[in-house]
Design an enzyme around this catalytic site. Structure first.
Site, PDB file in Angstrom:
ATOM      1  N   CYS A   9     -80.024 -46.250   2.272  1.00  0.00           N
ATOM      2  CA  CYS A   9     -79.624 -45.268   1.252  1.00  0.00           C
ATOM      3  C   CYS A   9     -79.309 -46.040  -0.028  1.00  0.00           C
ATOM      4  CB  CYS A   9     -78.455 -44.411   1.740  1.00  0.00           C
ATOM      5  SG  CYS A   9     -76.946 -45.336   2.107  1.00  0.00           S
ATOM      6  N   ASN A  12     -75.209 -47.797   0.818  1.00  0.00           N
ATOM      7  CA  ASN A  12     -74.969 -48.314   2.186  1.00  0.00           C
ATOM      8  C   ASN A  12     -73.493 -48.190   2.582  1.00  0.00           C
ATOM      9  OD1 ASN A  12     -75.339 -51.472   4.001  1.00  0.00           O
ATOM     10  ND2 ASN A  12     -75.749 -49.427   4.730  1.00  0.00           N
ATOM     11  N   CYS A  14     -72.319 -44.529   2.873  1.00  0.00           N
ATOM     12  CA  CYS A  14     -72.209 -43.165   3.409  1.00  0.00           C
ATOM     13  C   CYS A  14     -73.344 -42.854   4.387  1.00  0.00           C
ATOM     14  CB  CYS A  14     -72.205 -42.125   2.284  1.00  0.00           C
ATOM     15  SG  CYS A  14     -70.785 -42.258   1.176  1.00  0.00           S
ATOM     16  N   ARG A  15     -74.525 -42.528   3.847  1.00  0.00           N
ATOM     17  CA  ARG A  15     -75.596 -41.990   4.702  1.00  0.00           C
ATOM     18  C   ARG A  15     -76.187 -43.002   5.679  1.00  0.00           C
ATOM     19  NH1 ARG A  15     -79.017 -39.944  -0.191  1.00  0.00           N
ATOM     20  NH2 ARG A  15     -77.949 -41.773  -1.046  1.00  0.00           N
ATOM     21  N   ASP A 127     -77.225 -36.916  -0.990  1.00  0.00           N
ATOM     22  CA  ASP A 127     -76.142 -37.852  -1.287  1.00  0.00           C
ATOM     23  C   ASP A 127     -74.800 -37.098  -1.304  1.00  0.00           C
ATOM     24  OD1 ASP A 127     -74.397 -39.657  -2.396  1.00  0.00           O
ATOM     25  OD2 ASP A 127     -75.747 -40.272  -4.017  1.00  0.00           O
TER      26      ASP A 127
END
Ligand code: 4NP
Length: 158
Positions: A9, A12, A14-15, A127
């Site tokens: 993402c 690096n 959260c997702r 996001d």
């Protein structure tokens, strides 16, 4: 040979750390954890060295996932060679990865997470960074559903 999967993402935090934890959970549940190597990275180095975002951690924990990754930027020279498949969370991430690719074989490793979703409801893992808790829940919903599809895809191709 292990199956090597990298989730990517922007930050690096959260997702892609959540994708890493959810997919580790899927392969563990299938009894196949030992044949996988699963990691995550960011297209930016904004949060390099940071643990996962506290909000992402909280929502992941509610579903039994522990986020262990420490943010690191994608490394084209290592990661394109090392991983079998590189899974981007959205089109911006995919675009940036393509920009970093060195040849056709690099590009062939690139996918979007939602390529493996069978609902057709989402074309990206949105996001969640600037939004509320619903965004974090949605991230995990999409990752759990598309993760199953990714698992099936790897079983039929690797
Ligand atoms: P991620 O979320 O890409 O899912 O880790 C974000 C983290 C940080 C930022 C944006 C998105 N940021 O702008 O710092």
């Amino acid at each position: 040979m292990k199956r090597k999967v990298l989730f990517v993402c922007l930050g690096n935090i959260c997702r892609s750390p959540a994708a890493e934890a959810v997919f580790k959970g899927i392969v563990k549940q299938k009894g196949e954890a030992s044949i996988y190597e699963i990691d995550s990275a960011g297209t930016s180095d904004y949060h390099a060295g940071d643990p996962a975002d506290a909000r992402m951690n909280l929502h992941a924990k509610k579903r039994g996932y522990v986020l262990t990754s420490i943010s690191r930027p994608f490394n084209p020279n290592r990661d394109f060679d090392y991983f079998d498949i590189i899974v981007a969370m959205d089109d911006d991430n995919l675009f940036n990865l393509k920009q970093m690719s060195r040849n056709k074989s690099d590009v062939k490793k690139l996918y979007r997470m939602t390529d493996f979703s069978s609902t057709g409801k989402y074309s990206s893992v949105p996001d969640p960074y600037y939004g509320g808790s619903q965004g974090f829940e949605l991230v995990i919903d999409i990752l759990e559903e598309a993760g199953e599809g990714l698992y099936q895809h790897l079983n039929s191709t690797l």
